[in-house]
Design a protein around this motif. Structure first.
Motif, PDB file in Angstrom:
ATOM      1  N   LYS A 183       1.643   5.615  -0.773  1.00 41.28           N
ATOM      2  CA  LYS A 183       1.039   6.945  -0.781  1.00 41.28           C
ATOM      3  C   LYS A 183       1.767   7.815  -1.807  1.00 41.28           C
ATOM      4  CE  LYS A 183       0.905  10.631   2.400  1.00 41.28           C
ATOM      5  NZ  LYS A 183       0.951  10.978   3.816  1.00 41.28           N
ATOM      6  N   GLN A 217       0.876  -1.165   0.000  1.00 42.40           N
ATOM      7  CA  GLN A 217       0.000   0.000   0.000  1.00 42.40           C
ATOM      8  C   GLN A 217       0.925   1.230   0.000  1.00 42.40           C
ATOM      9  OE1 GLN A 217      -3.431  -0.864   0.474  1.00 42.40           O
ATOM     10  NE2 GLN A 217      -3.992   1.229  -0.126  1.00 42.40           N
ATOM     11  N   GLY A 264      -1.727  12.947  -2.079  1.00 48.20           N
ATOM     12  CA  GLY A 264      -2.188  12.415  -0.812  1.00 48.20           C
ATOM     13  C   GLY A 264      -2.956  11.111  -0.963  1.00 48.20           C
ATOM     14  N   GLU A 265      -3.112  10.637  -2.198  1.00 50.48           N
ATOM     15  CA  GLU A 265      -3.888   9.414  -2.430  1.00 50.48           C
ATOM     16  C   GLU A 265      -3.067   8.176  -2.092  1.00 50.48           C
ATOM     17  OE1 GLU A 265      -5.460   9.235  -6.401  1.00 50.48           O
ATOM     18  OE2 GLU A 265      -6.459  11.169  -6.183  1.00 50.48           O
ATOM     19  N   THR A 266      -3.745   7.135  -1.588  1.00 52.37           N
ATOM     20  CA  THR A 266      -3.046   5.870  -1.390  1.00 52.37           C
ATOM     21  C   THR A 266      -3.544   4.867  -2.433  1.00 52.37           C
ATOM     22  OG1 THR A 266      -4.697   5.139   0.199  1.00 52.37           O
ATOM     23  CG2 THR A 266      -2.733   6.166   1.100  1.00 52.37           C
ATOM     24  N   ALA A 271       2.467   3.640   2.623  1.00 53.19           N
ATOM     25  CA  ALA A 271       1.331   4.274   3.279  1.00 53.19           C
ATOM     26  C   ALA A 271       1.535   4.299   4.791  1.00 53.19           C
ATOM     27  CB  ALA A 271       0.044   3.551   2.910  1.00 53.19           C
TER      28      ALA A 271
END
Ligand code: GTP
Length: 597
Positions: A226, A224, A231-233, A279
């Protein structure tokens, strides 16, 4: 692969000096593809390109090479675009490499386009390996080219590698030189993940494919991550590289270049230069050098046939899938009807999009005068952003206006210095610095962006016979005495040609524009005045004289089919015209008119 066995590099070459042929040879020599696969691969790509109208962008390939020292190296060969409109993308690609091969044709010698790329490469502290190619040609003059590399480029060329990408001569030497002379990447394998987003493109099967350079840590399939700017994961669902075949792997390690996918639908969700981290327990410090890519040139695009509006909207949407730097929104114009206001990185970018819409999507368009974004301070204290000269408020309500400025750095050989200084001066430039590096001058100028976006780069290149290089960044807004200039054709204002100009250059711009329009608009059966005006005041005027004969008169009633053909041709020509009042203006006139003489 341990860091010491990785080499990341690009190839710099003047057009036709053999960049693609050399790259193909390197791939073949290292076994990335057999000769047969190679021709199949090329065919495949071309087919897809033809069928789907998309560009295959997997130009970064990984090669495995066992060197004379017995070690096996991972070589990542990165392709880079080469125009100032895309300077930021190029700078990120270069930031992902430690070195470059400078390919020079043994018969042609050093040519101009090479220089700008070399300077950029030097700025990124690259180790540059000169390669003199095409030594098989009877006209090859290796010693002369060596001297040119030393004199013009300023690089030692005693140990330049001699090759013929055509016959395969010297290809092993190139690989040895890459290993021996280009430094390995640095980076901490145990630090939190930091990967630079170098490039991204849309693939119909995989979705958005992202090219990354791992600067620190490790990037794993199933991880996962980022994207620090958005700012999206995202969950990484594929990790791999191109050899140039797509090879999937489980991870990319520090120093490596490869691709990832993460079920991302649009290129716009990825930002070139962004830092990708994990993330959980990711880094707090993004990589330096990120820039928000903002369109700087805006223009309207209108279908000539109003029925094409929906088709234009669909086509713009498709282009945007693969080109996040290009923006658009619907707009309407009194004279042109419904269309779109579009934003571009520069004039070349605009022309590429316009060309694709015309060629691939079969659309006939009117493109209005390109404009930068002005800030208009109204007398009532309101601040407006002006993207479109047609929206210019009544000057009576305008307190003052501001325009964007840039700082430009130009490299040019001494011989052309005088003409370049004059060009900058004519464009309202303010000279900040002038120094000499070897036989060339480095000039720093502040310039208003609206004097640069249209044709400055082309002028610079033609004045210097291609030897000048040019790079710029924006430095903010400054107040300027700006006015809206209208163009009247047969007494009708043509809104698509109105523009905002500085008062000091309005008259000469107006005159130039009228003169060029006079040549671009065909004669009609009546006389056509062309005027440039500020408010009610005419500042320039030309007249197109009336045409006497009609096109078919030449046929003297002879061959009827020939006459029909001519009429059809004339009708086709008409389709690409726009009527203003009772005057037909050809589509080319709208952009061509803006190329200042
Ligand atoms: P662009 O892709 O247009 O920028 O050109 P490029 O720099 O990639 O050059 P490309 O590899 O397409 O080569 C240009 C021409 O030179 C082709 O016709 C090649 O076959 C030829 N060529 C490349 N290397 C050699 C060489 O070593 N010797 C000879 N005689 N011709 C070569």
């Amino acid at each position: 692969t341990p860091l010491a066995n990785i080499r990341n590099f690009s190839i710099i070459a003047h057009i036709d000096h053999g960049k693609s042929t050399l790259a193909d040879r390197l791939i073949q020599e290292t076994g990335g593809l057999t000769a047969r696969e190679m021709s199949e691969q090329l065919l495949d790509n071309m087919d897809i390109e033809r069928e789907r109208g998309i560009t295959i962008k997997a130009q970064t390939v990984r090669l495995h090479y066992t060197a004379q020292d017995g070690e096996t190296y991972q070589l990542n060969l990165m392709d880079t675009p080469g125009h100032v409109d895309f300077a930021y993308e190029v700078s990120r690609s270069l930031a992902a490499c430690e070195g470059a091969l400078l390919v020079v044709d043994a018969a042609q010698g050093v040519e101009a386009q090479t220089l700008a790329n070399v300077y950029q490469s030097i700025e990124h502290d690259h180790e540059i390996v000169p390669v003199i190619n095409k030594v098989d040609l009877p006209a090859a003059d290796v010693e002369k080219v060596r001297q040119e590399i030393e004199d013009i480029v300023g690089l030692p060329a005693d140990d330049a590698v001699l090759t013929s990408a055509k016959t395969g001569l010297g290809i092993a030497d190139v690989l040895e030189a890459v290993v021996a002379r280009i430094p390995p990447p640095k980076g901490d394998a145990d630090a939190p993940l930091k990967a630079m987003l170098v490039d991204s493109w849309y693939d119909p099967y995989l979705g958005v494919v992202i090219l990354v350079r791992i600067v620190e840590g490790t990037l794993k399939k199933g991880q996962q991550v980022k994207f620090m700017q958005t700012g999206e994961t995202h969950l990484i669902d594929r990790v791999g590289c191109f050899t140039p075949k797509r090879i999937e792997m489980t991870e990319l390690n520090v120093g490596e270049i490869g691709f990832i996918t993460a079920q991302i639908k649009e290129v716009a969700q990825t930002r070139v230069g962004d830092t990708i981290t994990s993330a959980k327990n990711g880094t707090a410090a993004p990589l330096p050098g990120f820039k928000e890519v903002q369109p700087v040139v805006f223009c309207g695009m209108f279908p000539i046939d109003a029925a094409d509006f929906e088709k234009l909207r669909d086509s713009l949407g498709k282009l945007r899938l693969n080109d996040a730097s290009f923006q658009w929104e619907a707009e309407s114009s009194a004279a042109l009807g419904f269309g779109f206001r579009c934003g571009f990185l520069g004039l070349l970018h605009l022309e590429i999009i316009q060309e694709r819409l015309t060629r691939e999507y079969d659309l006939d368009l009117i493109t209005t005068a390109p404009s930068v974004v002005y800030k208009v301070h109204m007398t009532n204290g309101e601040l407006r952003e002006l993207h479109n000269p047609a929206d210019m408020p009544d000057p009576a309500h305008v307190a003052h206006m501001e325009e964007p400025w840039i700082e430009a750095v130009i490299y040019v050989p001494d011989d052309y210095l005088g003409s370049i200084l004059k060009l900058c001066q004519d464009r309202r430039g303010i000279q900040k610095n002038l120094t000499y590096v070897g036989g060339r001058a480095q000039i720093t100028y502040e310039l208003p962006l609206n004097e640069v976006v249209f044709d400055f780069y082309d002028r610079l290149k033609s004045i210097s016979r291609g030897y000048a290089s040019f790079d710029y960044h924006q430095i903010g807004y400054r107040e300027g005495d700006l006015v809206k200039m209208n163009i009247l054709v047969n007494a009708e204002p043509v809104d698509a040609l109105s523009m905002v100009v500085h008062r000091s250059v309005a008259e000469s711009r107006g005159r130039g524009l009228c003169e060029r329009l006079k040549d671009l608009i065909p004669r009609h059966l009546f006389k056509i005045p062309i005027q440039a005006a500020i408010g009610g005041k005419v500042i320039a005027r030309e007249t197109i004289s009336a045409m006497r004969k009609d096109v078919t008169a030449k046929c003297y009633g002879g061959d009827i089919s020939r006459k029909k053909k001519l009429l059809e041709k004339q009708k086709k020509g008409k389709a690409k015209m726009r009527q203003y009042g009772n005057v037909d203006i050809p589509q080319e006139a709208f952009i061509a008119a803006l190329r200042m003489g």
